[in-house]
Design an enzyme around this catalytic site. Structure first.
Site, PDB file in Angstrom:
ATOM      1  CG  ASN A   1      38.026  48.846  25.593  1.00 57.24           C
ATOM      2  OD1 ASN A   1      37.442  47.790  25.819  1.00 57.24           O
ATOM      3  ND2 ASN A   1      39.134  48.900  24.842  1.00 57.24           N
TER       4      ASN A   1
ATOM      5  CB  SER B   1      35.268  41.609  33.453  1.00 53.72           C
ATOM      6  OG  SER B   1      35.417  40.204  33.403  1.00 53.72           O
TER       7      SER B   1
ATOM      8  CE1 TYR C   1      41.005  42.267  32.866  1.00 54.78           C
ATOM      9  CE2 TYR C   1      39.598  40.548  33.769  1.00 54.78           C
ATOM     10  CZ  TYR C   1      39.847  41.519  32.823  1.00 54.78           C
ATOM     11  OH  TYR C   1      38.931  41.729  31.815  1.00 54.78           O
TER      12      TYR C   1
ATOM     13  CB  ALA D   1      41.590  43.432  42.668  1.00 58.56           C
ATOM     14  CB  SER D   2      41.656  46.098  38.047  1.00 52.98           C
ATOM     15  OG  SER D   2      41.361  45.201  36.993  1.00 52.98           O
ATOM     16  CE  LYS D   3      38.426  44.802  33.238  1.00 55.42           C
ATOM     17  NZ  LYS D   3      38.190  45.923  32.307  1.00 55.42           N
TER      18      LYS D   3
END
Length: 251
Positions: free
Chosen positions: A88, A140, A153, A155-157
């Site tokens: 998380n 997300s 963010y 790109a990371s998700k």
């Protein structure tokens, strides 16, 4: 299936990252309330407030390799095994790509993606001998939709979703299920220190969803508890959207 939501993780051993507040805390508390024993990990020392019978806090940086090793070792040494991992922990920032430094980019990716990779790898090592386990990643709707100023963010998700799917294929032969939750806007403190009134911003943005509001952290925790339980025994590599309809909205 003879389990009910009230007992669906009873007797399970879980690690929850980013557990000091927000979604992570709600997940840790719900799993514990339903009978699981929990290692609650966060870089924020506030995670120690969760300490109690059946909940062991760990102050650690999820992006560090030894943190993942410590978390898994703590679960196994304290409770005897590991059944559930919830990745998380996450960070966000608001910057245009042209203004973003390499350090900015790495700071987001190291927590949101590398942290999940490291913890999943170490959790798998503990789960494989038992031929069972569940890994749940908190993704997300931003994995699929772009927004200005949060490129790292999103790109990371997106990467986390693909990690989920690929790891699911590798893990299922060992009896380990890997899934993700595509969370919508949730009223948390993720923007703390980055913008004024971050919680109000999330609440306001959530009103753009078809449901007309942002989520409470406890609502995302319910989806996680289901995916982590045997009630979701046929779900492999799924991304369960819990975003109030945002991902099916056009315009």
């Amino acid at each position: 299936m003879n389990t009910s939501p009230a007992t669906d993780v009873e007797g399970k051993i879980a690690i929850v990252t980013g557990a000091a507040s927000g979604i992570g805390r709600a997940i840790a508390e719900l799993l514990h309330a339903r009978g699981a024993k929990v290692v609650a990990e966060d870089i924020n020392p506030d995670v120690e407030r969760l300490a109690g019978p059946g909940i062991v806090p760990l102050v650690a940086d999820v992006s560090k390799e030894d943190s993942a090793q410590k978390a898994v070792a703590l679960a196994v040494e304290t409770f005897g095994r590991l059944d559930i991992l919830v990745n998380n922990a996450a960070r966000i920032m608001s910057k245009l790509v042209v203004d973003m430094t390499r350090e900015d980019w790495d700071a987001i990716m190291s927590v949101n993606v590398t942290g999940a990779f490291l913890h999943s790898r170490e959790a798998m090592k503990a789960m494989i001998p038992n031929r069972s386990g569940a890994i749940v990643n908190i993704a997300s709707y931003a994995a699929y939709f772009a927004f200005p100023q949060i490129a790292a963010y999103t790109a990371s998700k997106g990467a986390l979703v693909q990690l989920t799917r690929t790891l699911a294929l590798e893990a299922i032969e060992h009896g380990i299920r890997v899934n993700a939750v595509g969370s919508g806007d949730v009223v948390t403190n993720i923007w703390a220190g980055k913008m004024d009134n971050g919680s109000e911003f999330l609440a306001d943005h959530g009103r753009k969803a078809p449901i007309g509001r942002a989520a409470r952290a406890e609502e995302i925790a319910e989806v996680v508890a289901f995916l982590a339980s045997d009630r979701a025994s046929f779900m492999v590599g799924s991304v369960v959207m819990a975003d109030g309809g945002m991902s099916v909205k056009i315009g």
